[in-house]
Design an enzyme around this catalytic site. Structure first.
Site, mmCIF file in Angstrom:
data_model
loop_
_atom_site.group_PDB
_atom_site.id
_atom_site.type_symbol
_atom_site.label_atom_id
_atom_site.label_comp_id
_atom_site.label_asym_id
_atom_site.label_seq_id
_atom_site.Cartn_x
_atom_site.Cartn_y
_atom_site.Cartn_z
ATOM 1 N N LYS A 323 -8.882 57.764 -29.966
ATOM 2 C CA LYS A 323 -7.354 58.043 -29.851
ATOM 3 C C LYS A 323 -7.274 57.254 -28.298
ATOM 4 O O LYS A 323 -7.445 56.761 -27.940
ATOM 5 C CB LYS A 323 -7.152 59.255 -29.248
ATOM 6 C CG LYS A 323 -7.358 59.992 -30.890
ATOM 7 C CD LYS A 323 -6.532 61.632 -31.136
ATOM 8 C CE LYS A 323 -6.715 61.548 -32.661
ATOM 9 N NZ LYS A 323 -7.048 62.955 -32.368
ATOM 10 N N ARG A 358 -14.750 65.868 -34.596
ATOM 11 C CA ARG A 358 -14.189 65.054 -36.147
ATOM 12 C C ARG A 358 -13.822 63.734 -35.651
ATOM 13 O O ARG A 358 -13.500 62.924 -34.610
ATOM 14 C CB ARG A 358 -12.200 65.756 -36.233
ATOM 15 C CG ARG A 358 -11.585 64.574 -37.167
ATOM 16 C CD ARG A 358 -10.291 65.535 -37.952
ATOM 17 N NE ARG A 358 -9.970 64.714 -38.301
ATOM 18 C CZ ARG A 358 -9.014 63.123 -38.359
ATOM 19 N NH1 ARG A 358 -9.023 62.615 -37.263
ATOM 20 N NH2 ARG A 358 -8.822 63.097 -39.523
HETATM 21 N N1 HH2 Z 1 -5.882 63.866 -35.537
HETATM 22 C C1 HH2 Z 1 -6.122 63.454 -36.638
HETATM 23 C C2 HH2 Z 1 -5.440 63.476 -38.108
HETATM 24 N N2 HH2 Z 1 -6.235 64.521 -38.190
HETATM 25 N N3 HH2 Z 1 -7.453 66.781 -37.093
HETATM 26 C C3 HH2 Z 1 -7.724 67.572 -36.480
HETATM 27 N N4 HH2 Z 1 -7.734 68.803 -36.603
HETATM 28 N N5 HH2 Z 1 -7.571 67.221 -35.113
HETATM 29 C C4 HH2 Z 1 -7.425 65.890 -34.901
HETATM 30 O O1 HH2 Z 1 -7.623 65.359 -33.645
HETATM 31 C C5 HH2 Z 1 -7.089 65.238 -35.715
HETATM 32 C C6 HH2 Z 1 -7.118 65.548 -37.253
HETATM 33 C C7 HH2 Z 1 -5.857 61.479 -36.354
HETATM 34 O O2 HH2 Z 1 -7.189 60.748 -36.627
HETATM 35 P P1 HH2 Z 1 -6.844 59.951 -37.279
HETATM 36 O O3 HH2 Z 1 -6.982 60.832 -38.810
HETATM 37 O O4 HH2 Z 1 -7.718 58.812 -37.531
HETATM 38 O O5 HH2 Z 1 -4.891 59.212 -38.178
HETATM 39 P P2 HH2 Z 1 -4.105 59.463 -38.516
HETATM 40 O O6 HH2 Z 1 -3.429 60.293 -38.341
HETATM 41 O O7 HH2 Z 1 -3.129 58.090 -38.995
HETATM 42 O O8 HH2 Z 1 -4.490 59.461 -40.150
#
Ligand code: HH2
Length: 389
Positions: A323, A358
């Protein structure tokens, strides 16, 4: 009496309890306390230290001395409520993380940190957008990626079809389903434990019916009023995350008086809301939502004081992987190059008793988390096994 009319129960957050043995002392913060001024006076007149900050009582005391003070200020009922709330919070602070009940069996959070591998089926995710999603070849690249993460030690595969990066537009329901459903079906069909990262009740429903056992909702039910009743009806496990606003708006100048207190109270109230909707606590995990409506300083405060969230008595998930706050602290622009910073954040979270991480880089995080867990607890033999769930 309807739930709306029920007086709020006090919420207790333990800030520190190094001194706690049998009935020992803890530094704690009590929110939603009726008559907090009177209780603060009662604590002070008994020679204890108490301070009111934004209506929250910050006190260094033992559970029974605080309950006595509450009794003097507000009667036997308040004394009982405070005693119960403080005892539960102290016990949760000290006890191993509780396991998470899911329709696919118990996720054993107490034995070792659980790694959740990110399977983004999106064209626009912040760190790997498009890498595993191409309408031409869909769903094979995402399914193959999920298999690889499981081989590397991911015990849950988190399948998401809508980017939540700051400023992202929501995906229409049909499009989100087209992305995630075949991936969930394939991975769950092969026996993997699958969660679905969605804020839409209809998407959660179809994915749970296809074999997902956990709904990961970054909005904690705030974006779709059908979400909580749907999760209750399906009997799925549920992850409630804190977010300010929506992904589109959340990074516009987020402000808190006390980010840890506000996020903690939000999650405690979410657990109560879920219970009232028919989702038992045993099926709920919580997440302070790193990067969701938070500045770098907010993220650092939440991570530094992560152990305070154990007072909630539920498994805590942390999603810090790649992040932007890591990029800001380490001076690394490209999310792909933030592995070392991500591993340090993961190890720190484990030392502060995070139960689930995660992450995008599963193999590396398994190693970091095992080591951090062994250093924090002295236990290492069972790390990385799938337990008996
Ligand atoms: N962060 C993201 C998405 N989902 N869910 C939980 N529970 N906690 C988190 O910190 C979290 C989440 C963001 O990361 P990513 O899926 O890699 O990116 P994007 O939302 O752009 O797909």
């Amino acid at each position: 009496m309807g739930r709306q009319d029920a007086p709020p129960r006090p919420l207790v957050r333990i800030e520190d309890a190094h001194l706690v043995a049998e009935g020992g002392t803890a530094r704690m913060v009590v929110s939603r306390l009726p008559e907090p001024e009177a209780v603060a006076d009662a604590v002070a007149s008994a020679g204890g230290g108490a301070r009111l900050v934004d209506g929250r009582l910050r006190v260094v005391s033992t559970p029974s001395r605080l309950a006595d003070a509450a009794g003097r200020a507000g009667g036997a009922d308040l004394a009982r409520q405070v005693q119960g709330a403080v005892t539960a919070a102290v016990e949760s602070w000290q006890a191993p993380t509780p396991d998470l009940e899911t329709p696919a069996g118990r996720l054993p959070c107490s034995a070792h940190p659980v790694i959740m591998g990110v399977v983004n089926v999106t064209p626009d995710s912040f760190s790997d957008g498009g890498a595993f999603y191409d309408p031409e070849t869909h769903p094979e690249p995402a399914v193959e990626h999920g298999r690889r993460l499981a081989e590397q030690g991911a015990e849950i595969l988190d399948v998401g079809g809508e980017s939540t990066r700051p400023g992202a537009d929501p995906a229409p329901e049909e499009e989100e389903l087209r992305r995630v459903l075949p991936v969930v079906e394939a991975l769950a069909g092969e026996g993997h434990r699958v969660s679905v990262d969605t804020s839409k009740a209809a998407v959660a429903r179809r994915c749970v019916q296809a074999g997902a056992c956990l709904v990961n909702d970054v909005s904690a039910g705030s974006l779709d009023p059908d979400m909580l009743p749907t999760v209750a009806e399906l009997g799925a496990a549920y992850l409630a995350m804190h977010m300010r606003g929506t992904p589109r708006t959340m990074q516009r100048d987020p402000r808190y008086d006390d980010v840890v207190a506000e996020v903690f109270d939000f999650l405690a109230e979410a657990v109560e809301r879920l219970e009232a909707a028919g989702v038992p606590r045993s099926r709920v995990a919580v997440d302070p939502g790193i990067g969701f409506g938070k500045t770098v300083e907010h993220n650092l405060a939440l991570l530094r004081r992560l152990r305070e969230f154990t007072s909630l008595g539920r498994p805590v998930l942390i999603g810090a992987s790649r992040k932007s706050f890591i990029g800001a602290v380490c001076g690394v622009e490209d999310p792909d190059q933030r592995l070392v910073g991500s591993l340090v954040a993961a190890a720190h979270a484990v030392a502060c008793r995070a139960a689930v991480l995660r992450v995008h880089d599963v193999a590396e995080t398994v190693q970091a988390a095992r080591m951090a867990h062994a250093l924090a607890t002295g236990e290492w033999g069972r790390a990385g096994t799938t337990g008996d769930g």
